[in-house]
Design a protein around this motif. Structure first.
Motif, PDB file in Angstrom:
ATOM      1  N   GLY A   1       1.538   2.339  -9.780  1.00  0.00           N
ATOM      2  CA  GLY A   1       0.781   2.568  -8.550  1.00  0.00           C
ATOM      3  C   GLY A   1      -0.648   2.087  -8.686  1.00  0.00           C
ATOM      4  N   PHE A   2      -1.305   2.475  -9.808  1.00  0.00           N
ATOM      5  CA  PHE A   2      -2.687   2.046 -10.008  1.00  0.00           C
ATOM      6  C   PHE A   2      -2.764   0.534 -10.166  1.00  0.00           C
ATOM      7  CE2 PHE A   2      -3.623   6.526 -11.261  1.00  0.00           C
ATOM      8  CZ  PHE A   2      -4.603   6.725 -10.307  1.00  0.00           C
TER       9      PHE A   2
ATOM     10  N   GLU B   1       3.396  17.907 -11.437  1.00  0.00           N
ATOM     11  CA  GLU B   1       3.356  19.270 -10.927  1.00  0.00           C
ATOM     12  C   GLU B   1       4.606  20.031 -11.345  1.00  0.00           C
ATOM     13  OE1 GLU B   1       2.881  19.429  -6.694  1.00  0.00           O
ATOM     14  OE2 GLU B   1       3.320  21.578  -6.734  1.00  0.00           O
ATOM     15  N   ARG B   2       5.738  19.304 -11.398  1.00  0.00           N
ATOM     16  CA  ARG B   2       6.992  19.945 -11.757  1.00  0.00           C
ATOM     17  C   ARG B   2       7.085  20.152 -13.263  1.00  0.00           C
ATOM     18  NH1 ARG B   2      11.278  18.342  -8.448  1.00  0.00           N
ATOM     19  NH2 ARG B   2      12.666  19.189 -10.013  1.00  0.00           N
ATOM     20  N   GLY B   3       6.032  19.762 -13.979  1.00  0.00           N
ATOM     21  CA  GLY B   3       5.996  20.009 -15.405  1.00  0.00           C
ATOM     22  C   GLY B   3       6.802  19.028 -16.228  1.00  0.00           C
ATOM     23  N   ARG B   4       7.053  17.816 -15.644  1.00  0.00           N
ATOM     24  CA  ARG B   4       7.736  16.786 -16.422  1.00  0.00           C
ATOM     25  C   ARG B   4       6.786  16.234 -17.474  1.00  0.00           C
ATOM     26  NH1 ARG B   4      12.199  15.409 -13.288  1.00  0.00           N
ATOM     27  NH2 ARG B   4      12.939  17.427 -12.617  1.00  0.00           N
ATOM     28  N   PRO B   5       7.338  15.688 -18.568  1.00  0.00           N
ATOM     29  CA  PRO B   5       6.473  15.154 -19.616  1.00  0.00           C
ATOM     30  C   PRO B   5       5.615  14.016 -19.077  1.00  0.00           C
ATOM     31  CG  PRO B   5       8.780  14.596 -20.024  1.00  0.00           C
ATOM     32  CD  PRO B   5       8.758  15.625 -18.938  1.00  0.00           C
ATOM     33  N   ALA B   6       4.383  13.935 -19.604  1.00  0.00           N
ATOM     34  CA  ALA B   6       3.418  12.954 -19.118  1.00  0.00           C
ATOM     35  C   ALA B   6       3.979  11.535 -19.232  1.00  0.00           C
ATOM     36  CB  ALA B   6       2.119  13.066 -19.909  1.00  0.00           C
ATOM     37  N   ARG B   7       4.830  11.311 -20.255  1.00  0.00           N
ATOM     38  CA  ARG B   7       5.398   9.988 -20.481  1.00  0.00           C
ATOM     39  C   ARG B   7       6.159   9.512 -19.250  1.00  0.00           C
ATOM     40  NH1 ARG B   7       9.816   9.738 -23.123  1.00  0.00           N
ATOM     41  NH2 ARG B   7       9.549  11.918 -23.683  1.00  0.00           N
ATOM     42  N   LEU B   8       6.910  10.462 -18.670  1.00  0.00           N
ATOM     43  CA  LEU B   8       7.739  10.138 -17.512  1.00  0.00           C
ATOM     44  C   LEU B   8       6.879   9.827 -16.295  1.00  0.00           C
ATOM     45  CD1 LEU B   8      10.836  10.136 -17.143  1.00  0.00           C
ATOM     46  CD2 LEU B   8      10.568  12.337 -16.006  1.00  0.00           C
ATOM     47  N   CYS B   9       5.741  10.526 -16.192  1.00  0.00           N
ATOM     48  CA  CYS B   9       4.882  10.335 -15.027  1.00  0.00           C
ATOM     49  C   CYS B   9       4.046   9.077 -15.171  1.00  0.00           C
ATOM     50  CB  CYS B   9       3.942  11.528 -14.856  1.00  0.00           C
ATOM     51  SG  CYS B   9       4.774  13.097 -15.028  1.00  0.00           S
ATOM     52  N   ALA B  10       3.855   8.624 -16.411  1.00  0.00           N
ATOM     53  CA  ALA B  10       2.946   7.506 -16.653  1.00  0.00           C
ATOM     54  C   ALA B  10       3.445   6.237 -15.967  1.00  0.00           C
ATOM     55  CB  ALA B  10       2.785   7.272 -18.145  1.00  0.00           C
TER      56      ALA B  10
ATOM     57  N   LEU C   1       0.836  -1.208   0.000  1.00  0.00           N
ATOM     58  CA  LEU C   1       0.000   0.000   0.000  1.00  0.00           C
ATOM     59  C   LEU C   1       0.867   1.253   0.000  1.00  0.00           C
ATOM     60  CD1 LEU C   1      -3.036  -0.479   2.389  1.00  0.00           C
ATOM     61  CD2 LEU C   1      -3.054   0.150  -0.013  1.00  0.00           C
ATOM     62  N   LEU C   2       1.912   1.200   0.837  1.00  0.00           N
ATOM     63  CA  LEU C   2       2.824   2.330   0.938  1.00  0.00           C
ATOM     64  C   LEU C   2       3.522   2.565  -0.397  1.00  0.00           C
ATOM     65  CD1 LEU C   2       3.446   4.067   3.379  1.00  0.00           C
ATOM     66  CD2 LEU C   2       5.529   2.755   3.699  1.00  0.00           C
ATOM     67  N   LEU C   3       3.911   1.469  -1.032  1.00  0.00           N
ATOM     68  CA  LEU C   3       4.595   1.561  -2.316  1.00  0.00           C
ATOM     69  C   LEU C   3       3.669   2.172  -3.371  1.00  0.00           C
ATOM     70  CD1 LEU C   3       7.270   0.778  -3.644  1.00  0.00           C
ATOM     71  CD2 LEU C   3       6.211  -1.370  -4.337  1.00  0.00           C
ATOM     72  N   ALA C   4       2.417   1.698  -3.387  1.00  0.00           N
ATOM     73  CA  ALA C   4       1.451   2.216  -4.366  1.00  0.00           C
ATOM     74  C   ALA C   4       1.246   3.711  -4.157  1.00  0.00           C
ATOM     75  CB  ALA C   4       0.126   1.468  -4.230  1.00  0.00           C
ATOM     76  N   THR C   5       1.071   4.108  -2.879  1.00  0.00           N
ATOM     77  CA  THR C   5       0.868   5.518  -2.584  1.00  0.00           C
ATOM     78  C   THR C   5       2.080   6.339  -2.995  1.00  0.00           C
ATOM     79  OG1 THR C   5      -0.208   4.682  -0.617  1.00  0.00           O
ATOM     80  CG2 THR C   5      -0.009   7.051  -0.818  1.00  0.00           C
ATOM     81  N   SER C   6       3.261   5.836  -2.665  1.00  0.00           N
ATOM     82  CA  SER C   6       4.477   6.577  -3.010  1.00  0.00           C
ATOM     83  C   SER C   6       4.563   6.776  -4.511  1.00  0.00           C
ATOM     84  CB  SER C   6       5.724   5.823  -2.546  1.00  0.00           C
ATOM     85  OG  SER C   6       5.579   5.386  -1.243  1.00  0.00           O
ATOM     86  N   LEU C   7       4.245   5.728  -5.270  1.00  0.00           N
ATOM     87  CA  LEU C   7       4.328   5.836  -6.725  1.00  0.00           C
ATOM     88  C   LEU C   7       3.347   6.873  -7.248  1.00  0.00           C
ATOM     89  CD1 LEU C   7       4.715   2.065  -7.583  1.00  0.00           C
ATOM     90  CD2 LEU C   7       6.380   3.863  -8.069  1.00  0.00           C
ATOM     91  N   LEU C   8       2.119   6.858  -6.718  1.00  0.00           N
ATOM     92  CA  LEU C   8       1.122   7.824  -7.178  1.00  0.00           C
ATOM     93  C   LEU C   8       1.543   9.241  -6.810  1.00  0.00           C
ATOM     94  CD1 LEU C   8      -2.242   5.974  -6.473  1.00  0.00           C
ATOM     95  CD2 LEU C   8      -1.075   6.346  -8.648  1.00  0.00           C
ATOM     96  N   LEU C   9       2.061   9.400  -5.589  1.00  0.00           N
ATOM     97  CA  LEU C   9       2.496  10.735  -5.176  1.00  0.00           C
ATOM     98  C   LEU C   9       3.683  11.189  -6.016  1.00  0.00           C
ATOM     99  CD1 LEU C   9       2.111  10.476  -1.314  1.00  0.00           C
ATOM    100  CD2 LEU C   9       0.827  11.930  -2.862  1.00  0.00           C
ATOM    101  N   LEU C  10       4.560  10.249  -6.336  1.00  0.00           N
ATOM    102  CA  LEU C  10       5.711  10.583  -7.181  1.00  0.00           C
ATOM    103  C   LEU C  10       5.218  11.072  -8.549  1.00  0.00           C
ATOM    104  CD1 LEU C  10       8.811  10.498  -7.686  1.00  0.00           C
ATOM    105  CD2 LEU C  10       8.482   8.189  -8.561  1.00  0.00           C
TER     106      LEU C  10
END
Lengths: 357, 612, 279
Positions: free
Chosen positions: B274-275, B259-268, B244-253
């Motif tokens: 996480g999902f 938020e920092r404006g990184r490309p969506a690809r990197l956030c995906a 659970l902690l890992l999933a949350t951390s990944l989603l928050l990451l």
């Protein structure tokens, strides 16, 4: 009638404070009218009443001949340039300017074209994709202007739009705004507490004090003939004297301020034995050499010299009263503190002022 | 110069201090993550690295079901409370309401009122409305306590909100609603997200309220965890927590990168992972409570029946068994008294059977449908709490006694050992008014069901005198505390100690010579059970000798089933803690409900515990 | 539609939800607190103030006092730990790392509090991680678990972020130039802290104080698990009335007294909050 404003006996209170009291004012289409006054005088409230952010407690508001009472802001044919611009931080420049057009559900091509034109109008062509927080103060100001102008409102309301700019940018923008307004022939209602700004830009100025319009008129009429003590003071008339009317005779009123006695042209408002405020513009006070023979001139001593570049103001104490006299730089003579001079107050330069609110 | 150096020192010191605080926050997280990879089931020793617990977790249908329920409840209640809370915060922001003080109080009080009060008040409400307890009532309860938190968080953000932005939007032709969606909401998005995260965290970790309002098929992860604590926090629970902690951390990451404006690809990548982790239990866990299928709703103590045993019943009758867990008779009583729980079979202790019987909350049994009752030892039948077994059949029983580490204490045979100053600081007592006062009463020559205030007062004096010697009061995982070496002697119940003895031969169990209490947990069918026939079939099923023996062998509590005992391997059949000799059985007394004296017991126990 | 209508429409769903799911049950509870326990743990609806009178007996007042003490110490310790950390994040950390560090403060809260408390037990117990580390360097084992220190560790651990986040929020808004001005005017670091930094972060201190103090009043897990259940706090007491003694009327009365205490605490914190807003 498009662009005409008619304010009839409008009043607005917040709790116990009467922000606007019984104000009536008319603005002609295409006119640049400024609401001038110190903070708290009600000028911003009046503007917000026009914009629809506040509803009046009394009176009527007509824009382009239509009663706008009960119309919420988004249904009024006016747009506002806000004091701190109020640009949407979550949208870029184009997004901000296009906002109103999108609310009107205009087709995309039209939106793009009109946004580009509006940005060109304010000399920001090519700034479409910039983020709002990357802009300088002056650029933000222009975006706010473009955002309001792009909707081609019947009336543009400007709430101290230049207050946050530095002096140089400010005078530049004053000229640009005025030119723009003349080009667009749009009705501008401009709010400011800056006297010079009001006088430079406006077709007509309404000076407000304590919720009332004390006087309105063209800038030169106001400047030359302030009606009340407040207006004269706010427009920078330096010599404001509380005088006793000793006699009214032969078209002249004989006045005394302490030991200083002088005459004023009677405008029919002087009553012998009463007190009255009078004002004299420093440039209308004549400064003479100590030995000049001029009837009615007073002897005085120079107390202070205020050098202002294009002119010099002298503070002269005559018969116990300090009077400021201005000399243009060209005609100014070197004088020292404590030097004896004579000064003359021409009767036609002495203006009677009402007490005001 | 010196000033500047001092300044630099302060800066460095501040950084080190902050580092220390972060270490403090993460030390337990590191421990629980490490334990999820520990080969040993016990947290006391490190026996090497393994992924086995993660695999076991996937096969643990109950934990996976609880995880699914938790995620459903958390997701739905977060969405609902975020919507409601955000709307309310906007309303407060937009308008000054008359009677604002009342509204403020309505929105502030749920944060202030203790959870247990909200929980029990909701029980009253649901009972009054005859709402059937289940996922819906849990979600409603979670919404009730999280709305206020969302309002607080979003309002805090709106507090510094520049109203002129909304005016600007209206000025540009946006009506109130379009202003809301085009300007206000996008600008509050971070606060709304923060509120939603808080609501989610509150929901996924809530135990108290959920335990009161959960019903059939709505055992959430915290409920599961609490009921499993009796056997120590198992590595599977640590594994779930880590995931659970890992999933949350990944989603928050992912949110952070976005938020920092990184490309969506990197956030995906982190977002998807996480999902995927959160969706895992739904994809892997097989079918959850199937709708139209016939089902048996079982409400029972944790570690009271093995999934394999239930699978046999399911196969034989072609039904599904929904299991929900509780950890106190009082939770069960509250559920059944509220009358809206919908269980088919419950497992009350003997005194709880008596209470339920007097309130007519149990369905009379059709004994003709229970032929296997013949296998049950008559010693456990026809007891005062249920004459003639009209309402319940015995399921498990056990004794209260002392377990001790014999290498440290030598042989023990009396309750006096728990008052022996030689063992100061090495004694554990149950955190239970009846059991502690019971032990003191027995030392006084009284019985464990004493109601005489004078005798109880003397028992309290004994316990007060004992308190300085006691290391801890614990009635959940007392066996684990003993195993971990924190105490040498522990009062407790036989079943848990039996397992401890298997793990550590240094541990011995005794029922003291002064006598002791024993408990008898029974199976019964509540009134209003939706499937009474199936419930009878289940009761008869667990009394089959082979099945009863299997249950006893897997759970290590004592079975009252004579025929089953004969089938057990010798190690269990002759285990001194599970099946004590006849002389021991003669000195144990069944713990009964003491009626009005319950309040006195609680008060005396409160006095003991609150003494310095 | 008028702004007022819109505001009412926005408010109505949440307000109705709270009325039905919070206010109504509380009213039922209050009614219950006036009743008395039936023999089987039900509620007899015969009204009296007996439960409130009982709640004010010295035994229970002592427990209230002890809870207030625990909450106060917890709040003070949280402040002591959280203030420097919040300050460090607000003023010493590069902008791009701030949000990550803030998230790290709350991340542990996505695991069950119970599971984290058990992890603390593993750390603190006689043969636990810390004592193993001490043994490795040749130091004697310490009895870290089942005492008041352990309770405080658990409490502070559970509440720290609720202090740190409001503190950070109030520092973020703080004008750095005020500190520079103070330094410019010759204030030493300590005096700058006492006379400028602390007063200016008072709103955060008050908000964090409320957020930590209130839940600490109802604490029950840390005292039970880490403190060895050797002290009774209001949280445990209320819990026991509902879950052990089955005396819901007395539990309800106790919780209304607790709610009253909380309201007093909130009112006490309002003054610094209001004063700070006026700045």
């Amino acid at each position: 009638m498009r662009g005409a404003i008619r304010i009839e006996g409008v009043g607005k209170s917040f709790g116990d404070t009467e922000a606007v009291r019984d104000v009536s004012l008319e603005v002609a289409p295409g006119e640049f009218v400024t609401l001038l006054g110190p903070s708290g005088c009600g000028k911003t409230t009046l503007l917000r009443l026009l914009a629809g952010f506040e509803t009046p407690d009394a009176g009527r508001l007509l824009i382009s001949g239509r009663d706008v009472a009960g119309l919420p802001p988004h249904r009024r044919p006016v747009n506002t340039v806000f004091q701190h611009y109020a640009l949407f931080p979550h949208q870029d420049v184009a997004g901000n300017v296009a906002f109103g057009l999108r609310m009107q559900k205009r087709p995309g091509a039209e939106v793009r074209e009109r946004v580009a034109r509006a940005l060109e109008l304010v000399q920001l062509a090519g700034f479409e994709a910039r983020r709002v927080d990357e802009l300088s103060g002056g650029q933000k100001q222009r975006v706010a202007l473009a955002r309001a102008l792009v909707l081609e409102p019947e009336v543009l309301l400007l709430d101290e739009p230049l207050a946050a700019l530095d002096a140089k940018l400010r005078s530049q923008m004053q000229v640009e705004l005025k030119n723009l307004q003349e080009r667009l022939r749009m009705t501008f209602v401009f709010v400011t507490h800056d006297r010079d700004e009001a006088l430079i830009m406006s077709d007509r100025v309404a000076v407000m004090n304590a919720g009332r319009v004390e006087q309105h008129g063209t800038p030169d009429a106001l400047y030359d003939r302030p009606r009340t003590h407040f207006v004269a003071d706010f427009l920078g008339m330096r010599n404001l004297l509380r005088a006793r009317v000793e006699a009214v005779e032969g078209g002249l009123a004989r006045l005394a301020c302490g030991e200083l006695r002088f005459a004023a042209r009677d405008d029919g408002g002087y009553r012998a034995g009463e007190e009255a405020w009078v004002g004299v513009r420093p440039e209308r006070v004549r400064l003479l050499a100590a030995d000049a023979a001029e009837p009615g001139a007073h002897e005085g001593l120079v107390e202070d010299e205020i050098y202002l570049g294009d002119r010099t103001d002298w503070v002269v104490r005559a018969a116990g009263t300090a009077i400021v006299a201005a000399e243009s730089a060209r005609g100014a003579q070197p004088r020292g503190r404590g030097e004896k001079v004579r000064l003359a107050l021409p009767p036609e330069a002495v203006l009677r002022l009402e007490d005001g609110a | 110069m010196a000033e500047a150096e001092a300044g630099a020192d302060v800066k460095r010191g501040l950084g080190l201090f902050a580092l220390g605080v972060y270490l403090f926050l993460y030390a337990p997280i590191v421990v629980l993550a490490a334990l999820s990879f520990n080969e040993s089931r016990s947290s006391a020793t490190w026996e090497g690295f393994t992924f086995a617990w993660y695999l076991k977790l996937l096969q643990n249908a109950q934990v996976m079901q609880a995880l699914r329920s938790s995620l459903i409840v958390a997701f739905v209640s977060t969405v609902v409370s975020t919507l409601l809370g955000t709307a309310a915060a906007l309303a407060f922001h937009r308008h000054r309401f008359r009677r604002a003080a009342w509204l403020e109080a309505l929105f502030a009080l749920p944060i202030v009122v203790p959870e247990i009060v909200i929980a029990s008040s909701l029980v009253l409400l649901y009972a009054a409305l005859s709402l059937r307890l289940g996922l819906v009532t849990v979600v409603l309860a979670h919404v009730a306590f999280s709305v206020s938190y969302v309002v607080v968080v979003v309002r805090a953000r709106l507090h510094g909100f520049d109203r002129t932005l909304e005016e600007a939007a209206m000025d540009l032709g946006a009506g109130p609603w379009r202003t809301l969606f085009a300007v206000t909401l996008p600008l509050c998005a971070p606060a709304i997200l923060a509120g939603a995260l808080l609501a989610f965290a509150l929901s996924i970790d809530d135990y108290v309220i959920t335990s009161f309002v959960a019903g059939v098929g709505s055992t959430t992860l915290p409920l599961q965890i609490y009921s499993m604590v009796r056997s120590g926090v198992s590595p599977e629970i640590n594994a779930v927590s880590t995931l659970l902690l890992l999933a949350t951390s990944l989603l928050l990451l992912a949110a952070h990168l976005l938020e920092r404006g990184r490309p969506a690809r990197l956030c995906a990548a982190p977002a998807g992972l996480g999902f995927a982790l959160l969706a895992g239990p739904f994809l892997l866990g097989g079918p959850s409570a199937a709708g139209g299928e016939r089902a048996l709703n079982l409400y029972i103590w944790s570690n009271y029946i093995a999934p394999e045993t239930l699978a046999k019943f399911e196969a034989r009758h072609g039904v599904k068994v929904n299991v929900d867990l509780y950890d106190s008779n009082e939770a069960l009583l509250a559920k059944l008294q509220a009358g809206n729980a919908n269980y088919d079979v419950v497992c009350p202790s003997n005194y709880a059977v008596a209470i339920l019987a007097r309130q007519d909350l149990l369905l009379p049994l059709d004994l003709s449908a229970l032929p296997n009752l013949a296998h049950v030892d008559p010693a456990f039948l026809d007891r005062p709490h249920d004459p003639g077994n009209r309402l319940s059949i015995p399921y498990f029983w056990g004794t209260t006694g002392i377990a001790y580490r014999k290498s440290r204490t030598g042989p023990i045979d009396s309750w006096n050992a728990l008052w022996d100053p030689r063992f100061a600081g090495r004694i554990l007592m149950l955190d239970d008014a009846r059991e502690t006062l019971g032990a003191a009463l027995l030392l006084d020559g009284r019985g464990v069901n004493e109601e005489d205030p004078a005798a109880l007062g003397r028992a309290r004096q004994r316990l007060l005198a004992q308190k300085p010697l006691v290391r801890t009061y614990n009635s959940a995982d007392f066996d684990q505390v003993l195993l971990a070496g924190d105490v040498w002697l522990a009062q407790g119940w036989s079943g848990q100690f039996a397992k401890a003895m298997d793990q550590d031969p240094d541990i011995e169990y005794v029922v003291p010579k002064e006598g002791s209490s024993f408990f008898l947990d029974s199976l019964a069918i509540p009134r209003g059970a939706p499937h009474p026939q199936l419930a009878h079939a289940f009761l008869d099923f667990v009394m089959e000798p082979e099945i009863a023996a299997e249950i006893c062998a897997t759970m290590r509590y004592s079975t009252p089933n004579r025929s089953a005992r004969a089938l057990l391997p010798a190690a269990i059949r002759d285990h001194p803690a599970i099946f004590p000799p006849a002389d021991v059985m003669r000195r144990v007394e069944l713990l009964e409900d003491v009626g009005e004296a319950t309040v006195l017991y609680d008060r005396l126990w409160t006095e003991v515990k609150s003494a310095r | 539609m008028s702004a007022r209508r819109q505001a009412l429409l926005l408010l109505a769903p949440a307000a109705l939800t709270l009325l039905v799911l919070f206010a109504l049950p509380q009213a039922l509870m209050f009614e219950a607190s006036l009743g008395r326990r039936s023999a089987y743990g039900g509620i007899v609806h015969e009204w009296s103030l007996a439960n409130y009178a009982r709640a004010l007996e010295p035994l229970y007042l002592g427990i209230f006092a002890r809870s207030v003490g625990l909450a106060a110490v917890t709040t003070a310790l949280c402040l002591l730990l959280a203030w420097p950390v919040a300050w460090w994040i607000a003023f010493r950390v590069p902008q791009r790392h701030k949000s990550a560090l803030l998230v790290l403060l709350v991340l542990p809260f996505w695991t069950s509090f119970l599971v984290r408390m058990y992890a603390w037990i593993v750390l603190l117990r006689t043969e636990g991680v810390i004592n193993a580390a001490l043994a490795a360097v040749g130091m004697p084992a310490l009895d870290l678990l089942y005492n008041d220190i352990a309770v405080l560790i658990g409490q502070v651990y559970g509440e720290l972020p609720f202090m740190a986040l409001p503190l950070y929020a109030s520092m973020e808004k703080l004008d750095r130039r005020l500190l520079e001005a103070a330094a410019d005017l010759g204030a030493s670091p300590l005096r700058r802290l006492r006379e400028v930094a602390l007063p200016l972060t008072l709103p955060g201190i008050a908000a964090g104080g409320v957020l930590v103090f209130i839940p600490s009043l109802g604490a029950y897990l840390a005292p039970d698990l880490l403190g060895g259940a050797k002290g009774v706090y209001v949280g445990n007491l209320v819990q026991a009335q509902f879950a052990v003694a089955r005396d819901a009327p007395f539990g309800a009365a106790l919780s209304f007294v607790l709610a009253l205490l909380v309201l007093v605490a909130v009112a006490a914190a309002r003054r610094p909050l209001a004063a700070a807003r006026a700045l």
